[in-house]
Design an enzyme around this catalytic site. Structure first.
Site, PDB file in Angstrom:
ATOM      1  N   GLY A 171      29.570  39.956  40.399  1.00 50.95           N
ATOM      2  CA  GLY A 171      29.453  38.834  39.771  1.00 50.95           C
ATOM      3  C   GLY A 171      30.544  37.882  40.612  1.00 50.95           C
ATOM      4  CD  GLN A 220      33.469  37.051  37.934  1.00 51.37           C
ATOM      5  OE1 GLN A 220      32.454  36.695  37.410  1.00 51.37           O
ATOM      6  NE2 GLN A 220      33.806  38.102  38.171  1.00 51.37           N
ATOM      7  CG  ASP A 259      38.363  43.675  35.227  1.00 51.49           C
ATOM      8  OD1 ASP A 259      37.311  43.594  34.642  1.00 51.49           O
ATOM      9  OD2 ASP A 259      38.596  43.186  36.378  1.00 51.49           O
TER      10      ASP A 259
HETATM   11  C1  S3P Z   1      37.259  38.516  38.050  1.00 48.98           C
HETATM   12  C2  S3P Z   1      37.331  38.129  36.875  1.00 48.98           C
HETATM   13  C3  S3P Z   1      36.843  38.717  35.765  1.00 48.98           C
HETATM   14  C4  S3P Z   1      36.719  40.085  35.867  1.00 48.98           C
HETATM   15  C5  S3P Z   1      36.192  40.457  37.340  1.00 48.98           C
HETATM   16  C6  S3P Z   1      36.766  39.972  38.240  1.00 48.98           C
HETATM   17  C7  S3P Z   1      37.524  37.739  39.078  1.00 48.98           C
HETATM   18  O1  S3P Z   1      35.569  38.397  35.438  1.00 48.98           O
HETATM   19  O2  S3P Z   1      36.279  41.200  35.007  1.00 48.98           O
HETATM   20  O3  S3P Z   1      36.232  42.138  37.511  1.00 48.98           O
HETATM   21  O4  S3P Z   1      37.878  38.322  40.424  1.00 48.98           O
HETATM   22  O5  S3P Z   1      37.858  36.547  39.010  1.00 48.98           O
HETATM   23  P1  S3P Z   1      35.415  37.115  34.494  1.00 48.98           P
HETATM   24  O6  S3P Z   1      35.783  35.898  35.220  1.00 48.98           O
HETATM   25  O7  S3P Z   1      33.983  37.396  33.918  1.00 48.98           O
HETATM   26  O8  S3P Z   1      36.175  37.380  33.300  1.00 48.98           O
END
Ligand code: S3P
Length: 426
Positions: A93, A167, A313
């Site tokens: 993601g 993210q 997480d």
């Molecule tokens: C992350 C942000 C989180 C986290 C993912 C890593 C990142 O997600 O759960 O494992 O590196 O910015 P979200 O931005 O969807 O909250």
């Protein structure tokens, strides 16, 4: 691969863990659009960060790997090349959401896709702000990968995030690098700030006041040498193992302790965990230190609101800890867990039930009774790295050997997990 885990009588020793996943993604992306060479030490060994490297290579960036040292020949903001085929974000993601911010500003179009799990994850959260900046993006059913990104000239925006997501924040900031003027992102809750820190290290002008981040567009980024701290979210599995298995004493060295990531340590300490932090230093704007843990009697409690977001997480492994705690664990305000690599409320609840524990599933949370015994069971990772690892820790507490199905999912963030688990447990 299925993995058999036997009950443990201790989880002790001194360990060092691989580089932080969140930080590795950011250094790789920013180094690619910086000018000149960057050397990144202790780059994450996880498959997710290698998806990011694969994508930037496909965009014409030279990347050389020597063990966990990665050298990237950045070509500046305008240096990416149109890829020959689709970009593959794999299970990641972070890759698809953050890279999309850069792709939205390119003078060519790209198609970026991922595996079956990623193809079910929501993308409207990045499509909306990027469209506001002037990008044209289409998605399967309007919101799922693959994404088709028609890049072009972007303008800066002032955007309030509807969901707290690092993210999404990072996607907008990376796009903002290409826009004229100042891009502003307002966060409802503070999320991890590795992008802000890394952008500053590479030479961008980023200001943070409370939960408002501003970035000066058309930044000039310069390649440099960066050191990635060990991943606290990976350490979380070993911290919980040492807390739960009686007679354990574990030291974890060189761990990232960024305050936007370390809520876990505060929450555990408040529950009665014997955790000490030593040798704290700053490197590339990130705090790094040593964590020592001794097995402890834990109260359990409630995790909600800002704490849930900061711990998102770590909830799977905290659920395991909750079942072993005195009072159990209630998690609220965690609807985001339903749209992670799996629906983590459902996959945690299912595996707890297999081990003889009866949690109550809520639409946006889970309530886990305390003082539970873990029955030996066949666990399913459902292809989710954090579920594979969280329930491997539960298996250490079980009344017999457990089998973890599809255990190699762990390699998405932490390929060495089972080797290190074997090394510290007896
Ligand atoms: C992350 C942000 C989180 C986290 C993912 C890593 C990142 O997600 O759960 O494992 O590196 O910015 P979200 O931005 O969807 O909250």
């Amino acid at each position: 691969m299925h993995q058999r885990i036997s009950p443990a009588t201790r989880a002790s020793g001194e360990i060092r863990l691989p580089g932080d996943k969140s930080i590795s993604h950011r250094y790789a992306l920013i180094a690619s659009i910086a000018e000149g060479e960057s050397r990144i030490h202790d780059f994450s060994t996880g498959a997710d960060c290698h998806s990011t490297l694969g994508c930037v290579r496909a965009l014409g960036i030279a990347v050389e790997e020597q063990g966990t040292d990665v050298t990237i020949q950045g070509r500046g903001l305008e240096g990416l090349k149109s890829p020959a085929g689709d970009l593959d974000a794999g299970n990641s993601g972070s890759t698809i959401r953050m890279l999309s911010g850069i792709l939205a500003a390119q003078p060519f179009s790209t198609r970026i896709s991922g595996d079956a799990s990623l193809s079910r994850r929501p993308m409207a959260r990045i499509m909306t702000p990027l469209a506001e900046m002037g990008a044209s993006i289409s998605a399967r059913e309007g919101r799922f990968p693959p994404l088709e990104i028609q890049g072009g000239k972007l303008h800066s925006i002032d955007y309030t995030l509807p969901v707290p997501s690092a993210q999404v924040k990072s996607c907008i900031l990376l796009a903002g690098l290409y826009a004229d003027g100042i891009t502003t992102v307002r966060e409802p809750l503070r999320s991890r700030d590795h992008t802000e820190i890394a952008l500053r290290e590479f030479g961008a002008e980023v200001r943070v006041e409370r939960r408002v981040i501003t970035l000066q567009g058309r930044a000039r980024l310069t390649g440099r040498e960066m050191f990635v701290p060990s991943d606290l979210s990976s350490a979380a599995f070993f911290i919980v193992a040492a807390l739960l298995v009686p007679g354990s004493e574990l030291v974890i060295k060189g761990v990232g302790l960024n305050p936007t990531r370390s809520t876990l340590l505060d929450v555990l300490a408040a529950m009665g965990a014997k955790i000490r932090i030593l040798d704290v230093a700053e490197k590339n704007g990130e705090l790094v230190g040593q964590i020592s843990v001794k097995s402890s009697r834990l109260r359990g409690g409630v995790i909600e609101r800002a704490e849930t977001a900061a711990l998102i997480d770590e909830i799977p492994v905290l659920a395991v800890l909750g079942a072993a705690s005195e009072e159990g664990l209630m998690v609220r305000d965690a609807a985001e867990l339903r749209v992670k690599e799996t629906d983590r409320i459902a996959t945690v609840a299912e595996n707890l039930r297999r081990m003889g524990i009866q949690p109550e599933e809520l639409p946006d949370g889970i309530c886990i009774p305390g003082r539970q015994r873990f029955r030996a069971a066949t666990i399913d990772s459902f292809g989710d790295h954090r579920i594979a690892m969280a329930f491997s820790i539960a298996a250490l507490m079980a009344d017999g050997p457990c089998e973890i199905r599809d255990a190699d999912a762990a390699s998405v963030s932490f390929p060495e997990f089972f080797r290190i688990l074997d090394q510290v447990t007896a």
